[in-house]
Write an enzyme that holds these catalytic residues in place. Structure first.
Site, PDB file in Angstrom:
ATOM      1  CD  GLU A 165      -2.389  -2.009   0.613  1.00 57.97           C
ATOM      2  OE1 GLU A 165      -1.708  -2.929   0.104  1.00 57.97           O
ATOM      3  OE2 GLU A 165      -3.557  -1.802   0.306  1.00 57.97           O
ATOM      4  CE1 TYR A 167       0.606   3.710   5.349  1.00 57.71           C
ATOM      5  CE2 TYR A 167      -0.257   1.565   4.736  1.00 57.71           C
ATOM      6  CZ  TYR A 167      -0.462   2.858   5.187  1.00 57.71           C
ATOM      7  OH  TYR A 167      -1.730   3.289   5.465  1.00 57.71           O
ATOM      8  NE  ARG A 215      -2.564  -6.554   2.495  1.00 54.23           N
ATOM      9  CZ  ARG A 215      -3.459  -5.632   2.781  1.00 54.23           C
ATOM     10  NH1 ARG A 215      -3.462  -5.069   3.991  1.00 54.23           N
ATOM     11  NH2 ARG A 215      -4.378  -5.285   1.901  1.00 54.23           N
ATOM     12  CG  HIS A 253      -2.834   4.363   1.200  1.00 53.66           C
ATOM     13  ND1 HIS A 253      -4.006   3.658   1.134  1.00 53.66           N
ATOM     14  CD2 HIS A 253      -2.210   3.933   2.322  1.00 53.66           C
ATOM     15  CE1 HIS A 253      -4.103   2.835   2.168  1.00 53.66           C
ATOM     16  NE2 HIS A 253      -3.019   2.981   2.899  1.00 53.66           N
ATOM     17  CD  GLN A 340     -21.946   7.010   2.845  1.00 54.48           C
ATOM     18  OE1 GLN A 340     -22.432   6.404   1.910  1.00 54.48           O
ATOM     19  NE2 GLN A 340     -22.668   7.758   3.645  1.00 54.48           N
TER      20      GLN A 340
END
Ligand code: FAD
Ligand code: NAP
Ligand code: SF4
Length: 671
Positions: A165, A167, A215, A253, A340
């Protein structure tokens, strides 16, 4: 046994997982508040009781520099172990297993101490990271190992080393963010030394009987990301270094490809895990948009992976696995991937929760205990608010009658679910339908309730969840046949022409633009989605990116608003950009600062900053907001009868289903 693939145990050699379902890591912000570990313990224990095979916590930093924000959760000293023990004890008491995720954010850290392999600011962060020197890198590797050792002391069954992601670890691996020329940069072999050393030294320190999940970013979805050959090399090295399982990471991201939002088709990325399957021997975990036992079972049955990770689905329903085991999957409250109340909250530094399950992360505060005082309750309106109230009240033992004017349950969710990419909203209606049956709510469809009928029915409590009315236009020509409202459009009552102006660019205006622009095709939806967003389905390109090929719009569409500023500011924090990008790709014309003058046979007369224009459109669709339906309430109050207002009937401005369901459940918990 149902779901024979998903529910089969997974033997890891030194330990066995009871099934193939991993509750994926989610940062809930409970980690960050006083008393948060106690609350997190109850939250995780409910999921363990719900029979999930393995839980992974939200990311915990191995040192100060790696924290998500200043003073955020880390585990680097013995003094911090006791907090984590509260969690592991609670999970083990329910016979569950839990790993702690070690997350060093690198240049994604929202604080001035952030570090990275190279001093390159992330496009999604204000802070520029400091470049790590050689000694810093060695110390950081030791910090990971120390963190894992402390996690073991705290009772965790293992750790997940977050390598995807975008990082820190990912920042070392990719040329995009690693511009070093020393032994930690340059060739791929050098760039992957950092993760390999972390896994190798962690295994060395912790011995064989400890789960290490790595991961691994299988699809970076950014320029100068990894190639497929590099992904395979890394996976093999990570296996050699001692990982127990490899979990899949999809997209950094900062990538401009949606990876988990609701318009992403179910199991859209499992093909990439399958591609790796024959390259390593250790079990692989597939991720992203796997939200039902059926989908999870197929993913494993199709040989894509050995386990599936579901994260948000466990916010929506802690008993997902238990219900699957008991063949009650129609009772699962399905995650609709709206983001949300979960991700949007996380990024706003609020406690995460769930739109369809407001108890998530509030398990110690919001509880539905059996009532000692059963009442006869009328609920008017079967939208999300009325359904949520009726469900909780009936489950607690009240006798509930639910009146609905239309012929179906669901209220506005019946409109939401026809928007392309929002089909999941139908799952919420299915869930509530089942709950109405299960808890024997007396449902009266085609029943438009009047205040007279309510006055004479003798209910102990009256709950008005009768929603909203759409705001109408107040300009000359508002009654012209070209003018239609969004309800008529989305229910198919009107056939909309090729040129359309939409008045109002809120959530509904955007959704209507998506609906009117969309082309349906028979092609595989996953492939279509990947092509439209520029993902190379064969992963032959660097970072798996290729030229996006969005389908052209079916119509010429103008999306208008009176206010100044960019369109879409009110949309979801983590999903708004996707709606904007999708409409921009379809060349929807977005006009702001517009004054609406009149509508006549020649078209729609508007004024933009003093410049008059006539939009020669076939239809003008009004999406100009909503007003609360208050007449029933006013009539009852005038007669001295007390009623509770919830959902859109209570407040239409800024109302969404999250607040409607939350308000309904909170009221029903105490009625
Ligand atoms: P409603 O859903 O409006 O339900 C009210 C119900 O009361 C209706 O079924 C109506 O028929 C019934 N009723 C009215 N009068 C009577 C009467 N006298 N007797 C009996 N029954 C009566 N929100 C989000 O949070 N996220 C989204 O992504 C989202 N997308 C949306 C997309 C579209 C296209 C639309 C239209 C809305 C969307 N919303 C979304 C908004 C969300 O659906 C509403 O906030 C939510 O439905 C409000 O719930 P409610 O129960 O208060 O009202
Ligand atoms: P909204 O988001 O409040 O948008 C209403 C739009 O109407 C605004 O863009 C406003 O824009 C315009 N408007 C207001 N008064 C007007 C008037 N008198 N004449 C002309 N235009 C007017 O409401 P909505 O789109 O109706 O959505 C209703 C609720 O559903 C929202 O609260 C939203 O949160 C929820 N929803 C959410 C999503 C989601 O994806 N999360 C999707 C759909 C709906 P200007 O004032 O700039 O003209
Ligand atoms: Fe899923 Fe929406 Fe709940 Fe998040 S808020 S868990 S995306 S249903």
């Amino acid at each position: 046994m149902p779901y024979t693939n998903l529910l089969a145990p997974l033997d890891l050699g030194f330990t066995t997982l009871k099934n193939r379902v991993l509750m994926g890591s989610m940062h809930t912000n409970l980690e960050e508040i006083p008393g948060g570990f106690e609350r997190a313990a109850v939250y995780f224990a409910e999921r363990a009781k719900g029979q999930v095979g393995l839980i992974v916590t939200g990311g915990i930093s191995p040192n100060d520099e790696g924290c998500v924000a200043a003073m955020a959760a880390k585990l680097s000293t013995a003094a911090e172990v006791a907090h984590h023990k509260i969690i592991t004890d609670a999970v083990h008491a329910e016979d569950g297993k839990i790993c702690m995720q070690i997350l060093h954010t690198g240049r994604y850290g929202y604080h001035p101490k952030s570090v990275a392999p190279s001093p390159l600011q992330a496009p999604i962060n204000f802070f520029k990271p400091r470049e790590l020197n050689h000694e810093d890198i060695l110390r950081t590797i030791d910090d990971y190992v120390n963190c894992a050792v402390l996690a073991k002391e705290a009772g965790y069954d293992g750790v997940e080393i977050m390598g995807s992601e975008g990082y820190l670890i990912n920042q070392f691996i990719a040329r995009r963010t690693n511009h070093r020329t020393d032994e930690w940069g340059g060739d791929y072999e050098n760039r992957i030394k950092f993760p390999i050393e972390i896994v190798r030294k962690t295994r060395e320190a912790l011995g064989e009987n400890f789960i290490i999940i790595y991961r691994l970013s299988m699809l970076d979805l950014v320029e100068d990301g990894s190639t497929w050959e590099e992904v395979v090399i890394l996976a093999k090295e990570i296996e050699k270094a001692g990982a127990t399982l490899i979990n899949t990471g999809i997209g950094w991201h900062e990538a401009r490809v949606p990876t988990i939002a609701t318009m992403v088709p179910r199991k859209a990325f499992v093909w990439v895990t399958k591609k790796l399957k024959s390259e390593v021997k250790i079990p692989l975990i597939a991720v992203n948009r796997i939200n039902t036992p059926e989908v999870g079972d197929d993913v494993i049955g199709d040989g894509c992976a050995d386990m599936v990770s579901m994260a948000r689905p466990f916010l929506a329903d802690p008993e997902l696995v238990l219900k699957a085991m008991e063949n009650r999957s129609d009772e699962i409250n399905t995650c609709i991937a709206c983001n949300q109340a979960c991700l949007d909250h996380t990024f706003q530094m609020k406690i995460s929760s769930c739109l369809v399950n407001p108890r998530a992360c509030h398990e110690t505060a919001l509880n539905y205990h059996p009532t000692q005082n059963p009442k006869n309750i009328a609920v008017v309106g079967a939208g999300p608010a009325g359904l949520a109230f009726a469900h909780v009240a009936a489950m607690r033992g009240h006798k509930v009658t639910l009146y609905e004017a239309s012929d179906k349950l669901g209220g506005q969710f019946n409109l939401a679910k026809v928007i392309p990419g929002k089909e999941e909203y139908g799952e919420t209606i299915r869930y509530f339908q089942k709950m109405m049956e299960k808890y024997q709510v007396h449902v009266k469809l085609n029943h438009r309730v009047t205040s007279e009928a309510l006055k004479s029915a003798g209910h102990d409590e009256i709950i008005l969840a009768n929603g909203i009315v759409p705001r109408t236009l107040d300009i000359p020509g508002a009654d012209h046949p070209k003018v239609v409202n969004y309800i008529d459009v989305l229910t198919g009552n009107v056939s909309v022409g090729k040129k359309v102006a939409i008045i109002g660019a809120g959530g509904i205006g955007f959704d209507v633009a998506e609906y009117l622009s969309h082309q349906y095709h028979d092609e595989d939806t996953i492939l279509t989605f990947l092509k439209e967003w520029g993902v190379d389905h064969e992963h032959k390109t660097v970072g798996a990116l290729q030229r996006a090929a969005p389908a052209p719009s079916l119509r010429e569409i103008y999306l208008l608003k009176r206010s100044t500023g960019k369109h879409g500011a009110s949309l979801g924090k983590t999903t708004g950009w996707i709606h904007k990008a999708s409409l921009a790709a379809k060349k929807v014309i977005m006009l702001a600062d517009v004054q609406y003058e009149k509508i006549d046979d020649t078209g729609f007369h508007i004024d933009i900053k003093g410049e008059k224009q006539i939009l020669d459109v076939d239809h003008i669709v009004v999406c100009a907001g909503q007003l609360s339906s208050r007449s029933l309430y006013d009539e009852l109050t005038q007669s001295g009868i007390h009623a509770h207002l919830i959902g859109g009937a209570f407040e239409a401005v800024e109302l969404d289903a999250k607040s409607a369901i939350h308000q309904a459940c909170s009221l029903a918990a105490g009625v």
